[in-house]
Every structure is written in C-alpha cells, then in structure tokens.
Design a protein around this motif. Structure first.
Motif, PDB file in Angstrom:
ATOM      1  N   HIS A  47      27.105  31.480 -11.973  1.00 22.38           N
ATOM      2  CA  HIS A  47      27.213  31.021 -10.591  1.00 22.38           C
ATOM      3  C   HIS A  47      28.382  30.055 -10.423  1.00 22.38           C
ATOM      4  N   GLU A  48      28.462  29.430  -9.246  1.00 24.09           N
ATOM      5  CA  GLU A  48      29.609  28.577  -8.914  1.00 24.09           C
ATOM      6  C   GLU A  48      29.815  27.442  -9.920  1.00 24.09           C
ATOM      7  N   ASP A  49      28.733  26.774 -10.323  1.00 26.16           N
ATOM      8  CA  ASP A  49      28.866  25.677 -11.286  1.00 26.16           C
ATOM      9  C   ASP A  49      29.382  26.170 -12.625  1.00 26.16           C
ATOM     10  N   ASP A  50      28.979  27.382 -13.023  1.00 29.93           N
ATOM     11  CA  ASP A  50      29.462  27.961 -14.285  1.00 29.93           C
ATOM     12  C   ASP A  50      30.968  28.194 -14.237  1.00 29.93           C
ATOM     13  N   LEU A  51      31.460  28.601 -13.066  1.00 24.55           N
ATOM     14  CA  LEU A  51      32.893  28.839 -12.883  1.00 24.55           C
ATOM     15  C   LEU A  51      33.681  27.562 -13.153  1.00 24.55           C
ATOM     16  N   ILE A  52      33.223  26.463 -12.566  1.00 27.86           N
ATOM     17  CA  ILE A  52      33.912  25.184 -12.726  1.00 27.86           C
ATOM     18  C   ILE A  52      33.713  24.629 -14.130  1.00 27.86           C
ATOM     19  N   GLU A  53      32.502  24.804 -14.667  1.00 25.13           N
ATOM     20  CA  GLU A  53      32.211  24.362 -16.034  1.00 25.13           C
ATOM     21  C   GLU A  53      33.108  25.077 -17.039  1.00 25.13           C
ATOM     22  N   ASN A  54      33.260  26.376 -16.858  1.00 25.51           N
ATOM     23  CA  ASN A  54      34.112  27.164 -17.747  1.00 25.51           C
ATOM     24  C   ASN A  54      35.563  26.681 -17.681  1.00 25.51           C
ATOM     25  N   MET A  92      31.396  16.534 -15.294  1.00 21.99           N
ATOM     26  CA  MET A  92      31.484  17.036 -13.919  1.00 21.99           C
ATOM     27  C   MET A  92      30.673  16.171 -12.963  1.00 21.99           C
ATOM     28  N   GLU A  93      29.482  15.733 -13.411  1.00 25.60           N
ATOM     29  CA  GLU A  93      28.641  14.870 -12.573  1.00 25.60           C
ATOM     30  C   GLU A  93      29.342  13.555 -12.270  1.00 25.60           C
ATOM     31  N   ASN A  94      29.995  12.993 -13.301  1.00 29.89           N
ATOM     32  CA  ASN A  94      30.729  11.734 -13.117  1.00 29.89           C
ATOM     33  C   ASN A  94      31.912  11.927 -12.172  1.00 29.89           C
ATOM     34  N   LEU A  95      32.615  13.046 -12.334  1.00 30.57           N
ATOM     35  CA  LEU A  95      33.772  13.321 -11.479  1.00 30.57           C
ATOM     36  C   LEU A  95      33.348  13.526 -10.022  1.00 30.57           C
ATOM     37  N   GLU A  96      32.174  14.153  -9.840  1.00 32.95           N
ATOM     38  CA  GLU A  96      31.667  14.353  -8.479  1.00 32.95           C
ATOM     39  C   GLU A  96      31.373  13.015  -7.814  1.00 32.95           C
ATOM     40  N   LEU A 140      26.972  36.296  -8.409  1.00 33.69           N
ATOM     41  CA  LEU A 140      26.540  34.963  -7.972  1.00 33.69           C
ATOM     42  C   LEU A 140      27.647  33.924  -8.105  1.00 33.69           C
ATOM     43  N   ILE A 141      28.846  34.350  -8.504  1.00 37.76           N
ATOM     44  CA  ILE A 141      29.896  33.410  -8.875  1.00 37.76           C
ATOM     45  C   ILE A 141      30.307  32.498  -7.726  1.00 37.76           C
ATOM     46  N   ASP A 142      30.066  32.912  -6.478  1.00 38.95           N
ATOM     47  CA  ASP A 142      30.398  32.074  -5.323  1.00 38.95           C
ATOM     48  C   ASP A 142      29.157  31.451  -4.681  1.00 38.95           C
ATOM     49  N   ILE A 143      28.039  31.494  -5.414  1.00 41.91           N
ATOM     50  CA  ILE A 143      26.777  30.955  -4.881  1.00 41.91           C
ATOM     51  C   ILE A 143      26.412  29.672  -5.627  1.00 41.91           C
ATOM     52  N   LYS A 144      25.969  28.674  -4.901  1.00 41.40           N
ATOM     53  CA  LYS A 144      25.669  27.372  -5.483  1.00 41.40           C
ATOM     54  C   LYS A 144      24.371  27.413  -6.299  1.00 41.40           C
ATOM     55  N   LYS A 145      24.342  26.606  -7.344  1.00 42.00           N
ATOM     56  CA  LYS A 145      23.170  26.564  -8.228  1.00 42.00           C
ATOM     57  C   LYS A 145      21.910  26.159  -7.474  1.00 42.00           C
ATOM     58  N   GLU A 146      22.044  25.207  -6.536  1.00 41.50           N
ATOM     59  CA  GLU A 146      20.851  24.765  -5.815  1.00 41.50           C
ATOM     60  C   GLU A 146      20.239  25.885  -4.983  1.00 41.50           C
ATOM     61  N   ASP A 147      21.058  26.828  -4.529  1.00 42.74           N
ATOM     62  CA  ASP A 147      20.528  27.977  -3.789  1.00 42.74           C
ATOM     63  C   ASP A 147      19.721  28.887  -4.711  1.00 42.74           C
ATOM     64  N   LEU A 148      20.177  29.022  -5.940  1.00 42.92           N
ATOM     65  CA  LEU A 148      19.486  29.882  -6.904  1.00 42.92           C
ATOM     66  C   LEU A 148      18.171  29.244  -7.355  1.00 42.92           C
ATOM     67  N   ILE A 149      18.184  27.930  -7.501  1.00 41.83           N
ATOM     68  CA  ILE A 149      16.948  27.213  -7.830  1.00 41.83           C
ATOM     69  C   ILE A 149      15.937  27.378  -6.697  1.00 41.83           C
ATOM     70  N   PHE A 150      16.417  27.321  -5.466  1.00 36.84           N
ATOM     71  CA  PHE A 150      15.543  27.506  -4.304  1.00 36.84           C
ATOM     72  C   PHE A 150      14.869  28.878  -4.338  1.00 36.84           C
ATOM     73  N   LYS A 207      34.827  20.141  -5.151  1.00 38.85           N
ATOM     74  CA  LYS A 207      34.648  21.446  -5.801  1.00 38.85           C
ATOM     75  C   LYS A 207      35.396  22.552  -5.070  1.00 38.85           C
ATOM     76  N   ASN A 208      35.458  22.458  -3.755  1.00 37.71           N
ATOM     77  CA  ASN A 208      36.142  23.503  -2.987  1.00 37.71           C
ATOM     78  C   ASN A 208      37.638  23.541  -3.310  1.00 37.71           C
ATOM     79  N   LYS A 209      38.250  22.362  -3.463  1.00 41.38           N
ATOM     80  CA  LYS A 209      39.672  22.311  -3.821  1.00 41.38           C
ATOM     81  C   LYS A 209      39.894  22.825  -5.236  1.00 41.38           C
ATOM     82  N   LEU A 210      38.960  22.483  -6.124  1.00 35.48           N
ATOM     83  CA  LEU A 210      39.073  22.961  -7.499  1.00 35.48           C
ATOM     84  C   LEU A 210      38.926  24.477  -7.559  1.00 35.48           C
ATOM     85  N   LYS A 211      38.006  25.022  -6.779  1.00 34.11           N
ATOM     86  CA  LYS A 211      37.842  26.477  -6.710  1.00 34.11           C
ATOM     87  C   LYS A 211      39.109  27.144  -6.175  1.00 34.11           C
TER      88      LYS A 211
END
Length: 342
Positions: free
Chosen positions: A144-151, A222-226, A183-193, A232-236
């Motif tokens: 998902h989206e967080d994995d993209l940024i994490e990678n 990433m949490e600290n940077l947030e 799911l690469i453009d879907i947020k993790k919180e949406d998937l948890i929901f 995240k949108n600019k990073l994407k």
C-alpha cells in the motif's frame, strides 16, 4: 447502474455486499477497481495482516463482478511457532466470508540471517510454482501507500539508484508473471478500516515492533519525519517523477539488449557484442544485469559491486573468464558469451 453491473452485484453474497455498501469501503473499492484491468483468472497473496485481508475482500468482490476465477493463497513460512495456527485461523476467517483459500507451506531448513529477505524470495518461489501449475500469470500483492514510501527510504539508505528507489510499482514482471499492487495508492488506515469492518480481525506481526529489522527502524524514522512536517503527497510526486526517468532508461536498456545481444544453443547461451559496452553506464549496467538474470534463471539481480567489477574488466580488456549470478562469463574474440553454470 447498468443492467450488467446490477446482475453482477446481485451475485455478491449478502454479507460481502452489505460491507461493500458502506460509504467509505465503496469509495475505496471504486479506486481499487479502476487500478485493475484484468480479464482472466488471478491469484491473491494473503498474509493475515490488515492490508492483505482488505486485498482479499476487494479482490473477491472484483472477481465476482468481472466474472473471473480467483485463487487465494496463505503462505505459512513456519518462521514463528504460531505461524501455522495463524494461517489456519485466516483460512477459516476467509471461508466465513465466502473466500475460499489454500495454505502453501515453506518446507525445509530456515535461515539464521537475512531472514526477511530470504523469506520474501521464498514466498515468490512458492506462489510462482503454484501459479505455474494453474497457468495463472497475474498475482495480486497487498503493498500500500506506506509501503511505497517505506521502500523509498530503505533503498535510499542502501544507496540505490533510480531503479531501486522506484522498485515498488503498481505492476512489475518476473518470470512471465505480473506482480500487481492495486493498493499502492491506498492509505494504510483505509485498509485497517476494511479489515476491522469486514473481518473484525487481523494478524499483528510481532516483528513489526522489533528494531533489529531495518524496515521497523525506517517506519519509526518516517513517523518522526511526519511529526516534523514530511508531506507524503510531495514525496509521492518525487517518486512518480523518478519513475518517469526510470522508464526512459529502461527504453534504452531494452534497445541495447535487442540490438547488441543474440542467443545460441536454443537460448541457453547469450552472445554480447562490443557495442553493448559503449552505452551510457547505467544502460550497460542494467542490460548486463538482466542478461545474467535471464541466463542464470535468478529472481534477484547480482550484487552491484560485483557486477561493476566485471564490466570494468570487460571495458579494460582484462576479462578472460569469470563466474557471477550462476553464470559463466567468457571472452571469445571480440564478444562476451554468457552461459549457465553446470
């Protein structure tokens, strides 16, 4: 709604349809559906985490609406004592939601180091083998989206180039298989929901909190940077721009392979001519890496430093014979011949 779509929706079991009618889930599904364009059977990898369970639900809906056959596979790595119990729990949970699945088990000796990397490779091997038996070429993964940024950050810390920084894409191909990440453009919180709403459950992997793993340390970074204002949108958008640049390089890599290589002995040996090594450095590097993967029948590329050393030896006319990536690399006249190690 068209009559065709109405009929397809009516085929969805009431339990699944009721969840699909949830406003938030329906919005996520529509985004998911647009990201896929499948017209034949596909497989879905399910781990039991919130992302993969959400993927299972969305994929099942998609398969019913598109009248496609779908296979759902749970990989039991047996790396933790409770893994088999968890796999069976997920199997039964999916079954209660009209999603028939199968557990695929990693048998044999387990590694003591590079555990996650080796496990990832093994997971693909097991999935590919099963899909080959069923002649399935499309495999859906739950990134998902967080994995993209994490990678992106993990690759950045490793000193990766453009290809590595953009390696987690909506679609990649390996061994005649399409790895799809809808799911690469879907947020993790949406998937948890979705997981909570549909299944009221998901597996919490204890390694997600173990800082001996780099991915866990990167998530904390990433949490600290947030908190410090990371957008995240600019990073994407940056990652997207890098992908455009990567596609340009891939075009010239393919061109180099087409124009400066040829096969011998029923594609068991690859002949590379001298013009192959006259291309820009990144083009030569990637084309040579792809050549070794092809002949050596490897999933992952060989180490960059070893590859660079071989290329330098070729360019400086110092290479006679070498082995790398399960291949024998030999100079014959003005050509380089790559063959698989016996």
């Amino acid at each position: 709604m068209s009559l065709r779509n109405s009929n397809a929706t009516n085929k969805i079991p009431k339990l699944l349809r009721d969840n699909l009618n949830n406003k938030r889930i329906n919005k996520i599904y529509k985004k998911f559906e647009i990201s896929l364009n499948l017209d034949e059977s596909f497989a879905v990898a399910v781990s039991g985490g919130p992302d993969s369970l959400a993927l299972a639900f969305l994929s099942k809906i998609y398969a019913i609406k598109k009248n496609l056959k779908s296979k759902f596979y749970i990989i039991d790595h047996k790396l933790r004592p409770e893994s088999t119990k968890e796999a069976k729990l997920v199997l039964n949970l999916l079954k209660r939601n009209f999603i028939k699945s199968e557990i695929l088990t990693w048998k044999g000796k387990k590694p003591n180091k590079s555990i996650q990397s080796i496990a990832r490779t093994k997971r693909y091997e097991i999935l590919f083998k099963k899909c080959n038996q069923l002649k399935i070429k499309d495999i859906l993964m739950g990134h998902h989206e967080d994995d993209l940024i994490e990678n992106f950050f993990i690759r950045l810390l490793r000193g990766s180039g453009i290809k590595g920084l953009t390696s987690l894409d909506m679609k990649t191909s390996e061994k005649k298989k399409n790895i799809l990440r809808p799911l690469i453009d879907i947020k993790k919180e949406d998937l948890i929901f979705i997981s909570k709403k549909v299944f009221n459950f998901y597996v919490e992997d204890p390694t997600n909190y173990d800082e001996k793993y780099q991915r866990v340390r990167v998530r904390k970074l990433m949490e600290n940077l947030e908190r410090d204002g990371l957008d995240k949108n600019k990073l994407k958008k940056t990652i997207k721009n890098l992908k455009y640049a990567n596609k340009v390089i891939e075009f010239y890599v393919d061109k180099n392979l087409r124009e400066n290589t040829s096969f011998l002995n029923n594609k068991k040996r690859l002949v590379i001519n001298s013009d192959f090594f006259l291309q820009p450095q990144e083009v030569t590097f990637r084309a040579f890496s792809e050549s070794l993967k092809l002949i050596g029948e490897k999933y992952y590329s060989v180490r960059g430093k070893k590859l660079e050393k071989i290329i330098r030896e070729v360019e400086n006319n110092r290479l006679n014979r070498a082995t790398l990536g399960g291949c024998i690399i030999e100079k014959v006249n003005q050509s380089i011949i790559i063959s698989k190690e016996p």
